[in-house]
Design an enzyme around this catalytic site. Structure first.
Site, short mmCIF file in Angstrom:
data_model
loop_
_atom_site.label_atom_id
_atom_site.label_comp_id
_atom_site.label_asym_id
_atom_site.label_seq_id
_atom_site.Cartn_x
_atom_site.Cartn_y
_atom_site.Cartn_z
N PRO A 279 0.83 -1.22 0.00
CA PRO A 279 0.00 0.00 0.00
C PRO A 279 0.85 1.26 0.00
CG PRO A 279 -0.09 -1.08 2.15
CD PRO A 279 0.67 -2.00 1.23
N GLU B 172 1.90 -7.93 8.87
CA GLU B 172 2.25 -6.50 8.89
C GLU B 172 3.19 -6.13 7.75
OE1 GLU B 172 0.82 -4.05 10.47
OE2 GLU B 172 -0.48 -5.64 11.19
N ARG C 165 -3.99 -8.62 -20.65
CA ARG C 165 -4.91 -8.26 -21.73
C ARG C 165 -4.29 -7.31 -22.75
NH1 ARG C 165 -8.11 -4.17 -21.31
NH2 ARG C 165 -10.04 -5.20 -21.93
N ASP D 298 -10.14 0.83 -24.94
CA ASP D 298 -10.58 0.79 -23.55
C ASP D 298 -10.36 2.11 -22.84
OD1 ASP D 298 -11.63 -1.68 -23.22
OD2 ASP D 298 -9.72 -2.63 -22.76
N1 SAM Z 1 1.56 -2.74 7.66
C1 SAM Z 1 1.52 -2.46 6.26
C2 SAM Z 1 1.43 -0.96 6.04
O1 SAM Z 1 0.79 -0.29 6.83
O2 SAM Z 1 1.96 -0.48 5.02
C3 SAM Z 1 0.33 -3.14 5.61
C4 SAM Z 1 0.50 -4.60 5.49
S1 SAM Z 1 -0.85 -5.36 4.68
C5 SAM Z 1 -1.90 -5.76 6.01
C6 SAM Z 1 -0.22 -6.92 4.21
C7 SAM Z 1 0.26 -7.03 2.77
O3 SAM Z 1 -0.85 -6.83 1.91
C8 SAM Z 1 1.30 -6.05 2.32
O4 SAM Z 1 2.60 -6.48 2.65
C9 SAM Z 1 1.08 -6.02 0.82
O5 SAM Z 1 1.78 -7.07 0.18
C10 SAM Z 1 -0.41 -6.27 0.69
N2 SAM Z 1 -1.23 -5.06 0.44
C11 SAM Z 1 -2.14 -4.51 1.28
N3 SAM Z 1 -2.74 -3.46 0.74
C12 SAM Z 1 -2.23 -3.31 -0.49
C13 SAM Z 1 -2.43 -2.38 -1.55
N4 SAM Z 1 -3.31 -1.38 -1.45
N5 SAM Z 1 -1.74 -2.54 -2.70
C14 SAM Z 1 -0.83 -3.53 -2.83
N6 SAM Z 1 -0.57 -4.44 -1.84
C15 SAM Z 1 -1.26 -4.34 -0.70
#
Ligand code: SAM
Length: 244
Positions: free
Chosen positions: A89, A116, A154, A169
């Site tokens: 994220p 996490e 795609r 698209d």
């Molecule tokens: N503690 C992290 C933070 O606050 O940045 C979030 C960890 S999340 C619960 C667990 C995993 O989900 C991350 O390591 C990532 O691989 C994935 N993930 C969660 N949200 C995401 C997003 N919006 N885009 C891409 N990967 C995501």
């Protein structure tokens, strides 16, 4: 295109990927998917791959060593360089332009986090791109990896039946796509726009372009600012505003 996914949930990736268009493309040999279970590289006798975070705090963190070994197992099978995309994220937000850029690669390695997240040290060592699919937090990186693989797939030659469909698209040229209609001509009192039944190809194209412009301006004015507009496009929009 070869996708390699490092994950704790390979079934989730395989199930999502094998369905529909990506699965059909894989069967045709247009792309391939390799999933690697990070747990198979655990260095712990209980097969664990996570541990408590240093400094305290909630949740668990995926350890560096199993992730690195899983990566090395993939790396040894790839010739040349390959980008390693950590689903996060905190990464750059994925968009169509990034999909187009990634579609030019031969191999892509996806790293899916859980809990996490992943020990920062291994991320520093192996990751080339941190990619987010939006400003929200998911439980794991598997859905983001599937989203990106789908959007990239795609764009590859031969994956879609009709090569034109990706070209027109939404987001192509920073414009949203025009509205689409199919049979019947009238559905619950709502008629298909008559121009689409006219058989006049040029007029249909003109109408579609105008609908794209109106739709983008109404729903995503930020995109329209980046779109390359012709003289006719600008004239049309100005006319809508009563400026000419
Ligand atoms: N503690 C992290 C933070 O606050 O940045 C979030 C960890 S999340 C619960 C667990 C995993 O989900 C991350 O390591 C990532 O691989 C994935 N993930 C969660 N949200 C995401 C997003 N919006 N885009 C891409 N990967 C995501």
């Amino acid at each position: 295109m070869n996708f390699h996914v490092l994950t704790l949930f390979p079934d989730m990736i395989r199930d999502g990927f094998q369905t529909s268009i990506t699965g059909r493309a894989a069967e045709k040999g247009l792309l391939s998917l390799q999933t690697v279970n990070i747990r198979d590289f655990s260095v712990n006798k209980h097969n664990r791959v996570d541990d408590y975070p240093y400094g305290g705090g909630a949740g668990m963190v995926m350890q560096a060593e199993p992730v690195c070994r899983a990566y090395e197992s993939v790396r040894s099978r790839i010739h040349g360089s390959a980008r390693v995309l950590y689903m996060s994220p905190q990464g750059k937000v994925f968009d169509q332009r990034m999909a187009e850029e990634l579609a030019r690669e031969e191999d892509l390695i996806f790293l899916c986090g859980h809990y996490e997240g992943i020990d920062e040290r291994v991320l520093e060592e192996i990751v080339t791109d941190e990619v987010s699919i939006g400003d929200y937090v998911l439980t794991g990186g598997e859905l983001p990896a599937l989203v990106i693989m789908d959007a990239v797939s795609r764009l590859l030659e031969g994956v879609l039946h009709n090569e034109e469909s990706a070209q027109f698209d939404s987001f192509h040229d920073n414009l949203l796509e025009y509205p689409q209609y199919s049979r019947p001509e009238e559905w619950r009192g709502k008629k298909v726009p008559p121009i689409l039944l006219s058989g006049h190809h040029a007029n249909v194209e003109k109408w579609r372009r105008e609908q794209s412009l109106l739709r983008t301006r109404e729903r995503r004015p930020d995109l329209l600012e980046r779109a390359v507009l012709t003289k006719e496009d600008k004239k049309f929009l100005a006319k809508q505003d009563g400026l000419c």
